[in-house]
Motif scaffolding. Structure first.
Motif, short mmCIF file in Angstrom:
data_model
loop_
_atom_site.label_atom_id
_atom_site.label_comp_id
_atom_site.label_asym_id
_atom_site.label_seq_id
_atom_site.Cartn_x
_atom_site.Cartn_y
_atom_site.Cartn_z
N VAL A 170 16.58 -8.70 26.64
CA VAL A 170 16.71 -7.34 27.17
C VAL A 170 16.91 -6.35 26.03
O VAL A 170 16.31 -5.27 26.02
CB VAL A 170 17.86 -7.25 28.20
N ILE A 171 17.73 -6.70 25.06
CA ILE A 171 17.91 -5.84 23.89
C ILE A 171 16.56 -5.57 23.24
O ILE A 171 16.21 -4.41 22.96
CB ILE A 171 18.90 -6.46 22.88
N ALA A 172 15.79 -6.62 23.02
CA ALA A 172 14.47 -6.45 22.39
C ALA A 172 13.56 -5.59 23.27
O ALA A 172 12.83 -4.73 22.76
CB ALA A 172 13.83 -7.82 22.14
N GLY A 173 13.60 -5.81 24.57
CA GLY A 173 12.78 -5.02 25.48
C GLY A 173 13.15 -3.55 25.46
O GLY A 173 12.27 -2.68 25.43
N LEU A 174 14.44 -3.26 25.47
CA LEU A 174 14.89 -1.86 25.44
C LEU A 174 14.55 -1.20 24.11
O LEU A 174 14.17 -0.02 24.08
CB LEU A 174 16.40 -1.79 25.69
N GLU A 175 14.67 -1.94 23.02
CA GLU A 175 14.36 -1.37 21.71
C GLU A 175 12.88 -1.03 21.57
O GLU A 175 12.52 -0.16 20.78
CB GLU A 175 14.81 -2.32 20.60
N ARG A 176 12.03 -1.69 22.35
CA ARG A 176 10.59 -1.38 22.32
C ARG A 176 10.25 -0.13 23.14
O ARG A 176 9.16 0.41 23.00
CB ARG A 176 9.78 -2.57 22.85
N GLN A 177 11.15 0.28 24.01
CA GLN A 177 10.88 1.42 24.89
C GLN A 177 11.21 2.73 24.18
O GLN A 177 12.10 2.79 23.33
CB GLN A 177 11.73 1.33 26.17
N PRO A 178 10.50 3.81 24.54
CA PRO A 178 10.87 5.11 23.99
C PRO A 178 12.14 5.62 24.67
O PRO A 178 12.50 5.16 25.75
CB PRO A 178 9.67 5.99 24.36
N GLY A 179 12.82 6.53 24.02
CA GLY A 179 13.96 7.19 24.64
C GLY A 179 15.30 6.78 24.07
O GLY A 179 15.56 5.60 23.84
N ASP A 180 16.14 7.78 23.87
CA ASP A 180 17.47 7.55 23.30
C ASP A 180 18.34 6.67 24.18
O ASP A 180 19.09 5.84 23.68
CB ASP A 180 18.18 8.89 23.06
N ASP A 181 18.27 6.85 25.52
CA ASP A 181 19.12 6.04 26.40
C ASP A 181 18.79 4.56 26.28
O ASP A 181 19.70 3.72 26.24
CB ASP A 181 18.98 6.49 27.85
N ASN A 182 17.51 4.23 26.25
CA ASN A 182 17.13 2.82 26.10
C ASN A 182 17.73 2.23 24.83
O ASN A 182 18.29 1.13 24.83
CB ASN A 182 15.60 2.67 26.06
N HIS A 183 17.64 2.97 23.74
CA HIS A 183 18.14 2.48 22.46
C HIS A 183 19.66 2.42 22.45
O HIS A 183 20.25 1.50 21.86
CB HIS A 183 17.61 3.34 21.32
N ALA A 184 20.30 3.39 23.10
CA ALA A 184 21.77 3.39 23.15
C ALA A 184 22.30 2.22 23.96
O ALA A 184 23.29 1.58 23.59
CB ALA A 184 22.28 4.71 23.72
N VAL A 185 21.63 1.91 25.08
CA VAL A 185 22.05 0.75 25.87
C VAL A 185 21.84 -0.54 25.07
O VAL A 185 22.70 -1.43 25.07
CB VAL A 185 21.31 0.70 27.22
N ALA A 186 20.72 -0.64 24.38
CA ALA A 186 20.47 -1.83 23.55
C ALA A 186 21.57 -1.98 22.49
O ALA A 186 22.05 -3.09 22.24
CB ALA A 186 19.10 -1.72 22.88
#
Length: 198
Positions: A170-186
């Motif tokens: 999930v961390i890897a999946g979120l880091e591949r997505q655009p957007g600050d929230d995705n990266h902050a959750v990762a």
């Protein structure tokens, strides 16, 4: 409390909920967050025309942190465990009593501190000038409040009930997505896994 400090420091815009005569009222407001030991106080203001302005007594303030959709397709065990979509997030609910104030000097101090905080974050230099009549007159249009939290509930939903392999995916999946929230959750997920020794 460090997690709350971090969440409030990064997201100083709350949802404030009160009830008057059985009817809930909601406002979305910037606040100053202050913690002294275990005591947490939020200070902000309403515009006078706001239907919630002047409410005193019980209230709920919600800090919304980062949040992100989690696809079941990211889980290595998606088929055998019949995984479904979910949402990861960080929020804090602060219950407490509101007190209001209209003292001009206290309102001037609040507006000055709020504007300095947020102007500094964007690299601007506008300042509230309490000595200017046109600035001071604006204070007549607001009502200040303080919320003294007597119950704090911090919720970090970060797939902590999943196997390590799922959380890493999930961390890897979120880091591949655009957007600050995705990266902050990762980042929150990675920090939690590190703290757990994973």
């Amino acid at each position: 409390m460090a997690a709350l400090d971090r969440l409030a420091g990064a997201n100083g815009f709350i949802t404030l909920i009160t009830v008057r005569d059985g009817v809930p009222t909601v406002s979305h407001l910037p606040v100053l967050y202050q913690r002294e030991g275990e005591r947490v106080t939020l200070t902000g203001h309403w515009a006078r025309p706001n239907p919630q302005a002047g409410h005193a007594g019980p209230a709920l303030a919600i800090f919304h942190g980062p949040h992100a959709y989690v696809s079941p397709g990211w889980y290595p065990d998606k088929e055998e465990a019949a995984r479904v979509p979910t949402w990861n997030y960080a929020v804090a609910h602060l219950h407490g009593a509101l007190e209001t104030f209209t003292d001009e000097d206290a309102l001037a101090d609040l507006v000055d501190r709020l504007s300095r905080l947020h102007e500094g974050r964007i690299g601007s230099d506008w300042r509230f000038e309490p000595g200017r009549d046109d600035h001071r007159r604006q204070l007549r249009g607001i009502i200040g409040f303080r919320l003294h939290a007597d119950e704090i509930r911090l919720k970090l939903k970060l797939n902590q009930n999943h196997p390590v392999a799922n959380r890493a995916a999930v961390i890897a999946g979120l880091e591949r997505q655009p957007g600050d929230d995705n990266h902050a959750v990762a980042m929150l997920m990675r920090e939690r896994m590190t703290a757990e020794g994973n």
